[in-house]
Enzyme design. Sequence first.
Site, short mmCIF file in Angstrom:
data_model
loop_
_atom_site.label_atom_id
_atom_site.label_comp_id
_atom_site.label_asym_id
_atom_site.label_seq_id
_atom_site.Cartn_x
_atom_site.Cartn_y
_atom_site.Cartn_z
N LYS A 48 -5.27 -9.86 -6.74
CA LYS A 48 -6.42 -9.98 -5.85
C LYS A 48 -7.56 -9.07 -6.29
O LYS A 48 -7.31 -7.94 -6.70
CB LYS A 48 -5.94 -9.60 -4.43
CG LYS A 48 -6.89 -9.96 -3.32
CD LYS A 48 -6.29 -9.58 -1.98
CE LYS A 48 -6.25 -8.08 -1.80
NZ LYS A 48 -6.00 -7.64 -0.40
N LYS A 100 0.82 -1.22 0.00
CA LYS A 100 0.00 0.00 0.00
C LYS A 100 0.84 1.26 0.00
O LYS A 100 0.46 2.27 -0.59
CB LYS A 100 -0.97 0.01 1.19
CG LYS A 100 -2.10 -0.99 1.01
CD LYS A 100 -3.30 -0.66 1.87
CE LYS A 100 -4.46 -1.59 1.54
NZ LYS A 100 -5.49 -1.60 2.58
N LYS A 119 -10.95 -3.44 -3.76
CA LYS A 119 -11.73 -2.21 -3.89
C LYS A 119 -10.92 -1.13 -4.59
O LYS A 119 -11.49 -0.21 -5.16
CB LYS A 119 -12.09 -1.68 -2.50
CG LYS A 119 -13.06 -2.54 -1.73
CD LYS A 119 -13.17 -2.00 -0.31
CE LYS A 119 -13.93 -2.93 0.60
NZ LYS A 119 -13.60 -2.71 2.01
#
Length: 336
Positions: free
Chosen positions: A194, A111, A197
């Site tokens: 993956k 991230k 969102k």
Amino acid sequence: MNRIFSGMQPTRQLHLGNYLGALRNWVALQDRYECIFCVVDLHALTQNQEPEVLRNNIREVAAAYMAAGIDPERNILFNQSYVPQHSELSWILSCHTPIGWLNRMTQFKEKAGKQREMANLGLYAYPVLMAADILLYKATHVPVGEDQKQHLELARDIAGAFNRHYGVDLFPLPEPQILGEATRVMSLRDGTKKMSKSDESEYSRINMTDDADTIAQKIRKAKTDPEPLPGTVEDLEKRPEADNLVTIYAALSGESRAATVERFAGARFSDFKSSLVDVAVETLAPITARMNALMADKGEIDRLLRAGGERAAAMAETHLAEVKDVIGLLRPGAGS
Ligand code: AMP
Ligand code: TRP
């Protein structure tokens, strides 16, 4: 005593990965455990949020829990920021967590990306807040998708280190429950990534609020390879997109992957996809309808969240007082 704690972030819409990897399992587990299901809004602050959007997403995630079948009376359902003890315990635990443990967290590395120096402190401390969520309720089991495994190992390490440091047996070591056929649902555009969102492509995921036409369109456009479907599970291994679609079908229909592969052996993707659209719509349409109905009465969602929050806070307060007593933080007037 078995107690479950789990949560989802109110960051954008929930998708099929959230549903199959976590939410659906929660619904099944609520009959066998005392359960606490949280909308982890403080975790969402690690990413940039628009206040109005965040407020709406918190209600929407709560609505999704209930629409999927979580009973707010039988379980505790609340939003994290309602119970200030999460933040308090998080600070205490952060003072018992070596930085070296956090440096190993792969989700932070992903991230934060190349701009690691610009990543906020909250993103770095995220797994400690997650450990606090779980330990605050002395939860013994935590049903999550595969991607949360490392964070749970950290929560166990923190609990163990705390117990040893003070010579107490205060926190149970929480066990991950990674259940079902679809513990890691992949992107519909790329079977090696993956479903998430944050993927910029809407076609990478099926949202829990997508209508039947949108679901059909996304599945029809999903990436595949040129071969027909294989006859064995082993043959799926080098074909990530085929593997993902078969896994999604299996999870939605409640079959094993082996049974699904056997049923569709040699089928063309176009035919298989039609069947996949059918099960996906059949499963999601009633949930979406219930979600929309619940979202029509925001006052009622707030009332339920508040009632759940009060129940959570009562337990949190008792447990946090125990923690404070163990470590020597004075609670003036409370004895000892
Ligand atoms: P999040 O949306 O990151 O708050 O995740 C909420 C829950 O959904 C966690 O238990 C995750 O492990 C699970 N989850 C998220 N994405 C996926 C996915 N692609 N496949 C399976 N489970 C997932
Ligand atoms: N980190 C989890 C996720 O993104 C969400 C979460 C926060 C959580 N606190 C938790 C999950 C406690 C389980 C238990 O999926």
